[in-house]
Design a protein around this motif. Structure first.
Motif, PDB file in Angstrom:
ATOM      1  N   ASP A   1      31.167  43.705  47.085  1.00 16.67           N
ATOM      2  CA  ASP A   1      32.379  43.524  47.900  1.00 16.67           C
ATOM      3  C   ASP A   1      33.640  42.140  47.165  1.00 16.67           C
ATOM      4  O   ASP A   1      33.018  41.976  46.395  1.00 16.67           O
ATOM      5  CB  ASP A   1      31.817  43.537  49.426  1.00 16.67           C
ATOM      6  N   VAL A   2      34.599  42.869  47.542  1.00 13.48           N
ATOM      7  CA  VAL A   2      35.259  42.385  47.381  1.00 13.48           C
ATOM      8  C   VAL A   2      36.363  41.924  48.591  1.00 13.48           C
ATOM      9  O   VAL A   2      36.723  42.778  49.846  1.00 13.48           O
ATOM     10  CB  VAL A   2      36.647  43.460  46.976  1.00 13.48           C
ATOM     11  N   VAL A   3      36.716  40.790  48.943  1.00 14.50           N
ATOM     12  CA  VAL A   3      37.090  40.029  50.472  1.00 14.50           C
ATOM     13  C   VAL A   3      38.572  39.785  49.580  1.00 14.50           C
ATOM     14  O   VAL A   3      38.955  38.368  48.624  1.00 14.50           O
ATOM     15  CB  VAL A   3      36.775  39.545  51.736  1.00 14.50           C
ATOM     16  N   ARG A   4      39.576  39.907  50.729  1.00 14.93           N
ATOM     17  CA  ARG A   4      41.324  38.691  50.492  1.00 14.93           C
ATOM     18  C   ARG A   4      41.346  37.481  50.810  1.00 14.93           C
ATOM     19  O   ARG A   4      40.675  37.325  52.011  1.00 14.93           O
ATOM     20  CB  ARG A   4      42.095  40.049  50.526  1.00 14.93           C
ATOM     21  N   LYS A   5      41.693  36.048  49.935  1.00 13.31           N
ATOM     22  CA  LYS A   5      41.366  35.368  50.554  1.00 13.31           C
ATOM     23  C   LYS A   5      43.025  34.955  51.996  1.00 13.31           C
ATOM     24  O   LYS A   5      44.242  35.955  51.468  1.00 13.31           O
ATOM     25  CB  LYS A   5      41.726  33.847  50.213  1.00 13.31           C
TER      26      LYS A   5
ATOM     27  N   VAL B   1      45.520  38.780  45.658  1.00 16.81           N
ATOM     28  CA  VAL B   1      45.996  39.302  45.765  1.00 16.81           C
ATOM     29  C   VAL B   1      45.197  40.943  46.097  1.00 16.81           C
ATOM     30  O   VAL B   1      44.197  40.884  45.677  1.00 16.81           O
ATOM     31  CB  VAL B   1      46.680  39.401  44.714  1.00 16.81           C
ATOM     32  N   ARG B   2      45.727  41.436  47.028  1.00 18.62           N
ATOM     33  CA  ARG B   2      45.544  43.087  47.124  1.00 18.62           C
ATOM     34  C   ARG B   2      45.609  44.259  46.193  1.00 18.62           C
ATOM     35  O   ARG B   2      46.983  44.353  45.286  1.00 18.62           O
ATOM     36  CB  ARG B   2      45.895  43.352  48.096  1.00 18.62           C
ATOM     37  N   SER B   3      45.004  44.210  45.431  1.00 18.07           N
ATOM     38  CA  SER B   3      45.632  45.061  44.153  1.00 18.07           C
ATOM     39  C   SER B   3      44.169  45.901  44.187  1.00 18.07           C
ATOM     40  O   SER B   3      43.160  45.415  44.299  1.00 18.07           O
ATOM     41  CB  SER B   3      45.184  44.955  43.079  1.00 18.07           C
ATOM     42  N   LEU B   4      44.632  47.549  44.051  1.00 18.58           N
ATOM     43  CA  LEU B   4      43.457  48.283  44.469  1.00 18.58           C
ATOM     44  C   LEU B   4      42.773  48.397  42.448  1.00 18.58           C
ATOM     45  O   LEU B   4      41.894  48.152  42.856  1.00 18.58           O
ATOM     46  CB  LEU B   4      44.581  50.406  44.180  1.00 18.58           C
ATOM     47  N   GLU B   5      43.798  48.133  41.507  1.00 22.43           N
ATOM     48  CA  GLU B   5      43.305  48.303  40.523  1.00 22.43           C
ATOM     49  C   GLU B   5      41.934  47.217  40.171  1.00 22.43           C
ATOM     50  O   GLU B   5      40.536  47.524  39.579  1.00 22.43           O
ATOM     51  CB  GLU B   5      43.944  48.329  39.137  1.00 22.43           C
ATOM     52  N   GLN B   6      42.201  46.308  40.342  1.00 26.37           N
ATOM     53  CA  GLN B   6      41.275  44.629  40.421  1.00 26.37           C
ATOM     54  C   GLN B   6      40.194  45.027  41.238  1.00 26.37           C
ATOM     55  O   GLN B   6      39.482  45.102  40.850  1.00 26.37           O
ATOM     56  CB  GLN B   6      41.817  43.568  40.591  1.00 26.37           C
ATOM     57  N   THR B   7      40.048  46.077  42.073  1.00 28.64           N
ATOM     58  CA  THR B   7      39.296  45.769  43.199  1.00 28.64           C
ATOM     59  C   THR B   7      38.571  47.086  42.845  1.00 28.64           C
ATOM     60  O   THR B   7      37.424  46.583  42.751  1.00 28.64           O
ATOM     61  CB  THR B   7      40.160  46.979  44.855  1.00 28.64           C
ATOM     62  N   LEU B   8      39.269  48.237  42.402  1.00 29.18           N
ATOM     63  CA  LEU B   8      38.343  49.341  41.580  1.00 29.18           C
ATOM     64  C   LEU B   8      36.897  48.372  39.981  1.00 29.18           C
ATOM     65  O   LEU B   8      35.696  48.935  40.249  1.00 29.18           O
ATOM     66  CB  LEU B   8      39.008  50.428  41.020  1.00 29.18           C
ATOM     67  N   GLU B   9      37.937  47.741  39.532  1.00 32.02           N
ATOM     68  CA  GLU B   9      37.382  46.800  38.524  1.00 32.02           C
ATOM     69  C   GLU B   9      36.129  45.976  39.594  1.00 32.02           C
ATOM     70  O   GLU B   9      34.767  46.241  38.026  1.00 32.02           O
ATOM     71  CB  GLU B   9      38.436  46.269  37.373  1.00 32.02           C
ATOM     72  N   LEU B  10      36.529  45.311  39.631  1.00 27.47           N
ATOM     73  CA  LEU B  10      35.399  44.533  40.737  1.00 27.47           C
ATOM     74  C   LEU B  10      33.638  45.119  41.263  1.00 27.47           C
ATOM     75  O   LEU B  10      32.918  44.800  40.536  1.00 27.47           O
ATOM     76  CB  LEU B  10      36.357  43.993  41.181  1.00 27.47           C
TER      77      LEU B  10
END
Length: 176
Positions: free
Chosen positions: A51-55, A35-44
């Motif tokens: 880098d974080v990519v969405r499936k 999922v697209r989530s700003l919180e999760q991306t920043l955490e990762l």
């Protein structure tokens, strides 16, 4: 140095895993996200993930992102090219004088690895580990000689010279 990157799916200890990988390797770490989530991306990104990519994501995009991370770390440009030879690091075949040079996967990977380490002498073992991985017990190191020989012949036919210098018992160098 044989690992081009790590791709982490979604699992409970992903953050801990990324930190462990980072302690042992400089290779890029890319996380997949459902999922697209700003919180999760920043955490990762805060957990040593590059880098974080969405499936869903295409494998060529993952390779291109991995190469971009390597470029930033090493401060180099890509695609790498001489006047006539252009080598991509995202799964595309190299080009000579603007025309694709269709190469089998292993030969293309060897060329990319040699170009990435331009001017540096690489042993057969280093090339083998980079192409086959360090855990390939079912394949002999001697296959590298065959792949490099075929690659050199194809490059020599199209370029008119051999851009790979080979020294017996010492290794190979891409001289461009």
């Amino acid at each position: 140095d044989a690992v081009q990157g790590f791709l982490l799916g979604d699992f409970q200890d992903r953050m801990v895993c990324a930190e462990t990988i980072r302690r042992h390797s400089r290779a890029p770490i890319i996380a997949l996200s459902e999922v697209r989530s700003l919180e999760q991306t920043l955490e990762l990104l805060a957990a040593s993930i590059d880098d974080v990519v969405r499936k869903p994501v295409h494998v060529r995009e993952i390779l291109a992102r991995s190469e971009a991370i390597w470029r930033r770390m090493k401060g180099t440009l890509t695609p790498d090219h001489t006047d006539r030879l252009k080598v991509y690091f995202d799964g595309r075949d190299p080009e000579i004088d603007g025309e694709s040079l269709i190469l089998p996967r292993r030969e293309r990977h060897i060329l990319e690895y040699l170009v990435r380490n331009r001017g540096r002498r690489l042993t057969k073992t280093q090339i083998f580990n980079a192409i086959y991985g360090i855990y390939s017990n079912d394949v002999e190191e001697s296959v590298v000689e065959g792949h490099v020989s075929k690659l050199r012949k194809k490059l020599r036919q199209r370029l008119g010279y051999d851009p790979i210098e080979a020294k017996r018992y010492i290794g190979y160098t891409f001289i461009g």
